[in-house]
Design a protein around this motif. Structure first.
Motif, PDB file in Angstrom:
ATOM      1  N   ALA A 109      -1.952 -15.685 -19.864  1.00  0.00           N
ATOM      2  CA  ALA A 109      -0.614 -16.016 -19.351  1.00  0.00           C
ATOM      3  C   ALA A 109       0.150 -16.900 -20.341  1.00  0.00           C
ATOM      4  CB  ALA A 109      -0.720 -16.704 -17.998  1.00  0.00           C
ATOM      5  N   LEU A 110      -0.531 -17.902 -20.910  1.00  0.00           N
ATOM      6  CA  LEU A 110       0.117 -18.770 -21.903  1.00  0.00           C
ATOM      7  C   LEU A 110       0.516 -17.972 -23.144  1.00  0.00           C
ATOM      8  CD1 LEU A 110      -2.046 -22.014 -21.725  1.00  0.00           C
ATOM      9  CD2 LEU A 110       0.312 -21.714 -20.957  1.00  0.00           C
ATOM     10  N   GLY A 111      -0.353 -17.105 -23.599  1.00  0.00           N
ATOM     11  CA  GLY A 111      -0.041 -16.273 -24.764  1.00  0.00           C
ATOM     12  C   GLY A 111       1.137 -15.353 -24.509  1.00  0.00           C
ATOM     13  N   THR A 112       1.177 -14.767 -23.325  1.00  0.00           N
ATOM     14  CA  THR A 112       2.299 -13.896 -22.964  1.00  0.00           C
ATOM     15  C   THR A 112       3.600 -14.693 -22.887  1.00  0.00           C
ATOM     16  OG1 THR A 112       0.799 -12.450 -21.738  1.00  0.00           O
ATOM     17  CG2 THR A 112       3.143 -12.258 -21.227  1.00  0.00           C
ATOM     18  N   GLY A 113       3.528 -15.885 -22.314  1.00  0.00           N
ATOM     19  CA  GLY A 113       4.713 -16.748 -22.250  1.00  0.00           C
ATOM     20  C   GLY A 113       5.222 -17.122 -23.624  1.00  0.00           C
ATOM     21  N   TYR A 165      18.142 -14.430 -42.028  1.00  0.00           N
ATOM     22  CA  TYR A 165      16.698 -14.608 -42.008  1.00  0.00           C
ATOM     23  C   TYR A 165      16.269 -16.019 -42.366  1.00  0.00           C
ATOM     24  CZ  TYR A 165      16.450  -9.866 -40.659  1.00  0.00           C
ATOM     25  OH  TYR A 165      16.596  -8.725 -39.923  1.00  0.00           O
ATOM     26  N   THR A 166      17.128 -16.787 -43.037  1.00  0.00           N
ATOM     27  CA  THR A 166      16.848 -18.212 -43.195  1.00  0.00           C
ATOM     28  C   THR A 166      16.907 -18.886 -41.829  1.00  0.00           C
ATOM     29  OG1 THR A 166      17.709 -18.284 -45.462  1.00  0.00           O
ATOM     30  CG2 THR A 166      17.625 -20.372 -44.273  1.00  0.00           C
ATOM     31  N   ALA A 167      17.903 -18.520 -41.022  1.00  0.00           N
ATOM     32  CA  ALA A 167      18.006 -19.069 -39.670  1.00  0.00           C
ATOM     33  C   ALA A 167      16.807 -18.659 -38.820  1.00  0.00           C
ATOM     34  CB  ALA A 167      19.303 -18.607 -39.012  1.00  0.00           C
ATOM     35  N   VAL A 168      16.371 -17.422 -38.936  1.00  0.00           N
ATOM     36  CA  VAL A 168      15.190 -16.970 -38.185  1.00  0.00           C
ATOM     37  C   VAL A 168      13.965 -17.790 -38.599  1.00  0.00           C
ATOM     38  CG1 VAL A 168      13.581 -15.043 -37.853  1.00  0.00           C
ATOM     39  CG2 VAL A 168      16.045 -14.647 -37.708  1.00  0.00           C
ATOM     40  N   GLY A 169      13.778 -18.013 -39.890  1.00  0.00           N
ATOM     41  CA  GLY A 169      12.652 -18.817 -40.372  1.00  0.00           C
ATOM     42  C   GLY A 169      12.714 -20.246 -39.862  1.00  0.00           C
ATOM     43  N   LEU A 170      13.914 -20.830 -39.858  1.00  0.00           N
ATOM     44  CA  LEU A 170      14.073 -22.195 -39.346  1.00  0.00           C
ATOM     45  C   LEU A 170      13.757 -22.276 -37.857  1.00  0.00           C
ATOM     46  CD1 LEU A 170      17.314 -23.278 -41.211  1.00  0.00           C
ATOM     47  CD2 LEU A 170      15.071 -24.366 -41.402  1.00  0.00           C
ATOM     48  N   VAL A 171      14.287 -21.341 -37.085  1.00  0.00           N
ATOM     49  CA  VAL A 171      14.041 -21.344 -35.637  1.00  0.00           C
ATOM     50  C   VAL A 171      12.555 -21.159 -35.360  1.00  0.00           C
ATOM     51  CG1 VAL A 171      14.415 -20.035 -33.505  1.00  0.00           C
ATOM     52  CG2 VAL A 171      16.355 -20.676 -34.934  1.00  0.00           C
ATOM     53  N   HIS A 172      11.922 -20.264 -36.090  1.00  0.00           N
ATOM     54  CA  HIS A 172      10.496 -20.017 -35.870  1.00  0.00           C
ATOM     55  C   HIS A 172       9.658 -21.241 -36.219  1.00  0.00           C
ATOM     56  CE1 HIS A 172       6.439 -18.590 -36.958  1.00  0.00           C
ATOM     57  NE2 HIS A 172       6.591 -17.903 -35.850  1.00  0.00           N
ATOM     58  N   SER A 173       9.938 -21.872 -37.353  1.00  0.00           N
ATOM     59  CA  SER A 173       9.073 -22.957 -37.807  1.00  0.00           C
ATOM     60  C   SER A 173       9.400 -24.307 -37.174  1.00  0.00           C
ATOM     61  CB  SER A 173       9.119 -23.076 -39.334  1.00  0.00           C
ATOM     62  OG  SER A 173      10.429 -23.340 -39.774  1.00  0.00           O
ATOM     63  N   ILE A 174      10.591 -24.478 -36.603  1.00  0.00           N
ATOM     64  CA  ILE A 174      10.949 -25.770 -36.013  1.00  0.00           C
ATOM     65  C   ILE A 174      11.154 -25.660 -34.504  1.00  0.00           C
ATOM     66  CG2 ILE A 174      12.621 -27.653 -35.990  1.00  0.00           C
ATOM     67  CD1 ILE A 174      13.299 -26.916 -38.892  1.00  0.00           C
ATOM     68  N   LEU A 175      12.108 -24.855 -34.101  1.00  0.00           N
ATOM     69  CA  LEU A 175      12.565 -24.845 -32.718  1.00  0.00           C
ATOM     70  C   LEU A 175      11.587 -24.177 -31.753  1.00  0.00           C
ATOM     71  CD1 LEU A 175      14.921 -25.706 -30.944  1.00  0.00           C
ATOM     72  CD2 LEU A 175      15.954 -23.491 -31.367  1.00  0.00           C
ATOM     73  N   ALA A 176      11.024 -23.048 -32.130  1.00  0.00           N
ATOM     74  CA  ALA A 176      10.145 -22.320 -31.206  1.00  0.00           C
ATOM     75  C   ALA A 176       8.961 -23.177 -30.774  1.00  0.00           C
ATOM     76  CB  ALA A 176       9.661 -21.021 -31.839  1.00  0.00           C
ATOM     77  N   ASN A 177       8.364 -23.909 -31.699  1.00  0.00           N
ATOM     78  CA  ASN A 177       7.226 -24.765 -31.344  1.00  0.00           C
ATOM     79  C   ASN A 177       7.632 -25.858 -30.363  1.00  0.00           C
ATOM     80  OD1 ASN A 177       5.462 -23.380 -33.042  1.00  0.00           O
ATOM     81  ND2 ASN A 177       6.166 -24.537 -34.800  1.00  0.00           N
ATOM     82  N   ARG A 178       8.809 -26.421 -30.551  1.00  0.00           N
ATOM     83  CA  ARG A 178       9.284 -27.451 -29.644  1.00  0.00           C
ATOM     84  C   ARG A 178       9.590 -26.890 -28.253  1.00  0.00           C
ATOM     85  NH1 ARG A 178       9.112 -28.958 -34.281  1.00  0.00           N
ATOM     86  NH2 ARG A 178       9.235 -31.016 -35.161  1.00  0.00           N
ATOM     87  N   ILE A 179      10.079 -25.662 -28.219  1.00  0.00           N
ATOM     88  CA  ILE A 179      10.317 -25.010 -26.918  1.00  0.00           C
ATOM     89  C   ILE A 179       8.982 -24.794 -26.206  1.00  0.00           C
ATOM     90  CG2 ILE A 179      11.113 -22.903 -25.805  1.00  0.00           C
ATOM     91  CD1 ILE A 179      13.255 -22.680 -27.992  1.00  0.00           C
ATOM     92  N   PHE A 180       7.964 -24.360 -26.951  1.00  0.00           N
ATOM     93  CA  PHE A 180       6.636 -24.173 -26.347  1.00  0.00           C
ATOM     94  C   PHE A 180       6.133 -25.479 -25.725  1.00  0.00           C
ATOM     95  CE2 PHE A 180       5.548 -20.686 -29.675  1.00  0.00           C
ATOM     96  CZ  PHE A 180       6.356 -19.805 -29.015  1.00  0.00           C
ATOM     97  N   VAL A 181       6.322 -26.597 -26.433  1.00  0.00           N
ATOM     98  CA  VAL A 181       5.873 -27.891 -25.920  1.00  0.00           C
ATOM     99  C   VAL A 181       6.662 -28.265 -24.670  1.00  0.00           C
ATOM    100  CG1 VAL A 181       5.794 -30.363 -26.427  1.00  0.00           C
ATOM    101  CG2 VAL A 181       5.041 -28.731 -28.138  1.00  0.00           C
ATOM    102  N   LEU A 182       7.993 -28.095 -24.712  1.00  0.00           N
ATOM    103  CA  LEU A 182       8.831 -28.429 -23.558  1.00  0.00           C
ATOM    104  C   LEU A 182       8.474 -27.601 -22.325  1.00  0.00           C
ATOM    105  CD1 LEU A 182      12.350 -28.864 -25.198  1.00  0.00           C
ATOM    106  CD2 LEU A 182      10.927 -30.644 -24.181  1.00  0.00           C
ATOM    107  N   LEU A 183       8.137 -26.344 -22.529  1.00  0.00           N
ATOM    108  CA  LEU A 183       7.797 -25.467 -21.409  1.00  0.00           C
ATOM    109  C   LEU A 183       6.324 -25.532 -21.029  1.00  0.00           C
ATOM    110  CD1 LEU A 183       9.896 -22.301 -22.345  1.00  0.00           C
ATOM    111  CD2 LEU A 183      10.450 -24.089 -20.676  1.00  0.00           C
ATOM    112  N   GLY A 184       5.543 -26.327 -21.757  1.00  0.00           N
ATOM    113  CA  GLY A 184       4.118 -26.458 -21.457  1.00  0.00           C
ATOM    114  C   GLY A 184       3.324 -25.208 -21.787  1.00  0.00           C
ATOM    115  N   LEU A 185       3.723 -24.502 -22.852  1.00  0.00           N
ATOM    116  CA  LEU A 185       3.057 -23.254 -23.208  1.00  0.00           C
ATOM    117  C   LEU A 185       1.989 -23.424 -24.289  1.00  0.00           C
ATOM    118  CD1 LEU A 185       6.148 -20.871 -23.201  1.00  0.00           C
ATOM    119  CD2 LEU A 185       4.335 -21.032 -21.496  1.00  0.00           C
ATOM    120  N   LEU A 186       1.544 -24.627 -24.516  1.00  0.00           N
ATOM    121  CA  LEU A 186       0.499 -24.828 -25.528  1.00  0.00           C
ATOM    122  C   LEU A 186      -0.863 -24.969 -24.922  1.00  0.00           C
ATOM    123  CD1 LEU A 186       2.250 -27.095 -28.113  1.00  0.00           C
ATOM    124  CD2 LEU A 186       1.764 -24.688 -28.251  1.00  0.00           C
TER     125      LEU A 186
END
Length: 186
Positions: A109-113, A165-186
């Motif tokens: 479930a966490l992986g799917t999220g 694709y610079t924006a995609v790289g930035l979102v992936h390496s910075i923002l996505a991880n923070r969203i995972f933490v905020l949503l408790g998906l780690l």
């Protein structure tokens, strides 16, 4: 289509580059993560390489593909630098490779999220930045928005793909991880 000789030459050139640069990898890594010039060098050098891609006598997608790869690398490089400046790095503990956890319903479930949030973040970023950069570039060069062939022009193709694709790289390496933490998906 690549011929066998192209692949062999690519492997040999890669081997020579790896052999010659190996003694400097720690220095490169330290510069990339700690120097305040790192983001400027990463963005400037990779954008320069995108613009200096050899011109062909006919259109080929290879310049765009190369720009996509270099833009992603620029985004990730700057993202890693930002994460290091914020103290948000991952250093695996214990033996490597890190063993895979047991597959449970909760882990699934966490992986799917994470997958769904990541896809929405990355595809959304790509669509928004692509549309915005094309709008700006079409306006800058006075190209009608209905002209789809204008995307093949170097002065439009390189900056729109690099920015997207610079924006995609930035979102992936910075923002996505923070969203995972905020949503408790780690």
């Amino acid at each position: 289509m690549f011929c066998f000789q192209d692949v062999i030459c690519g492997v040999l050139i890669s081997g020579v580059i790896l052999f010659l640069t190996y003694p400097y990898w720690e220095t490169f890594d330290h510069f990339q993560l700690n120097s305040s010039l790192s983001p400027v060098v990463a963005l400037g050098l990779l954008l320069f390489l995108s613009y200096t891609y050899p011109d062909l006598d006919h259109y080929s997608t290879t310049r765009g593909d190369t720009t996509t790869i270099l833009g992603s690398c620029a985004g990730y490089s700057v993202g890693y630098w930002v994460n290091n400046q914020l103290g948000q790095t991952f250093e695996p503990q214990g033996t490597l490779p890190v063993p895979l956890p047991t597959l449970t319903a909760n882990a699934l479930a966490l992986g799917t999220g994470r997958f769904l949030v990541g896809v929405v973040a990355l595809v959304g970023t790509r669509q928004v930045v692509k549309a915005a950069s094309l709008h700006v570039l079409y306006s800058w060069y006075g190209v009608p928005k209905s002209d789809q062939s204008a995307r093949r022009r170097k002065e439009i193709e390189v900056p729109y793909k690099f920015t997207t694709y610079t924006a995609v790289g930035l979102v992936h390496s910075i923002l996505a991880n923070r969203i995972f933490v905020l949503l408790g998906l780690l």
